[in-house]
Design a protein around this motif. Sequence first.
Motif, PDB file in Angstrom:
ATOM      1  N   UNK A  77      23.369  12.540  -0.258  1.00  0.00           N
ATOM      2  CA  UNK A  77      24.732  13.063  -0.365  1.00  0.00           C
ATOM      3  C   UNK A  77      24.830  14.142  -1.446  1.00  0.00           C
ATOM      4  N   UNK A  78      24.105  13.954  -2.554  1.00  0.00           N
ATOM      5  CA  UNK A  78      24.089  14.966  -3.616  1.00  0.00           C
ATOM      6  C   UNK A  78      23.480  16.250  -3.072  1.00  0.00           C
ATOM      7  N   UNK A  79      22.377  16.122  -2.338  1.00  0.00           N
ATOM      8  CA  UNK A  79      21.729  17.286  -1.740  1.00  0.00           C
ATOM      9  C   UNK A  79      22.662  18.031  -0.803  1.00  0.00           C
ATOM     10  N   UNK A  80      23.400  17.297   0.001  1.00  0.00           N
ATOM     11  CA  UNK A  80      24.352  17.929   0.914  1.00  0.00           C
ATOM     12  C   UNK A  80      25.449  18.649   0.143  1.00  0.00           C
ATOM     13  N   UNK A  81      25.937  18.033  -0.913  1.00  0.00           N
ATOM     14  CA  UNK A  81      27.017  18.627  -1.703  1.00  0.00           C
ATOM     15  C   UNK A  81      26.550  19.909  -2.395  1.00  0.00           C
ATOM     16  N   UNK A  82      25.281  19.910  -2.862  1.00  0.00           N
ATOM     17  CA  UNK A  82      24.758  21.056  -3.611  1.00  0.00           C
ATOM     18  C   UNK A  82      23.950  22.017  -2.742  1.00  0.00           C
ATOM     19  N   UNK A  83      23.865  21.719  -1.452  1.00  0.00           N
ATOM     20  CA  UNK A  83      23.094  22.537  -0.519  1.00  0.00           C
ATOM     21  C   UNK A  83      21.624  22.620  -0.928  1.00  0.00           C
ATOM     22  N   UNK A  84      21.070  21.462  -1.309  1.00  0.00           N
ATOM     23  CA  UNK A  84      19.671  21.332  -1.693  1.00  0.00           C
ATOM     24  C   UNK A  84      19.038  20.226  -0.864  1.00  0.00           C
ATOM     25  N   UNK A  85      17.716  20.251  -0.777  1.00  0.00           N
ATOM     26  CA  UNK A  85      17.022  19.196  -0.032  1.00  0.00           C
ATOM     27  C   UNK A  85      17.032  17.900  -0.830  1.00  0.00           C
ATOM     28  N   UNK A  86      16.848  16.802  -0.114  1.00  0.00           N
ATOM     29  CA  UNK A  86      16.781  15.506  -0.781  1.00  0.00           C
ATOM     30  C   UNK A  86      15.583  15.451  -1.729  1.00  0.00           C
ATOM     31  N   UNK A  87      14.483  16.110  -1.363  1.00  0.00           N
ATOM     32  CA  UNK A  87      13.308  16.112  -2.252  1.00  0.00           C
ATOM     33  C   UNK A  87      13.578  16.918  -3.523  1.00  0.00           C
ATOM     34  N   UNK A  88      14.384  17.970  -3.428  1.00  0.00           N
ATOM     35  CA  UNK A  88      14.756  18.725  -4.634  1.00  0.00           C
ATOM     36  C   UNK A  88      15.581  17.840  -5.561  1.00  0.00           C
TER      37      UNK A  88
END
Length: 122
Positions: A77-88
Amino acid sequence: MVRAHTTCIATNQPGGRSDADQFIDALERVAAGGTAMDPAVIAKLLSSGSSNRLLEGLTEREHCVLGLMAEGLSNQAIGQRLFLSESAISNYTTSMFGKLGITDDDSNNHRVLAVLAYLNNP
């Protein structure tokens, strides 16, 4: 399930998410056994005083990730909010845990310890 019973509301929220969407996300997270905290509360905690030394060592992005983690969001969910991959996001959290002195220990929850450091920030 809950989304099917709501109407779309125009928004000025970052990322185009309405207050209703954010509320529904929090409600679903809590219903699934997770946690949720109001972003306004998190912002207030962040602005209330000087940072401790450990938190001062975090980058701006790590602060952002930690704030979203404190709201109860998963890495995905953080990745989606920040437009980053889950691995990032995983890389940011790993770096953050190291900077906060949170060791790899099966008896403690890394995320909880990081959020407690964040919330206990004077």
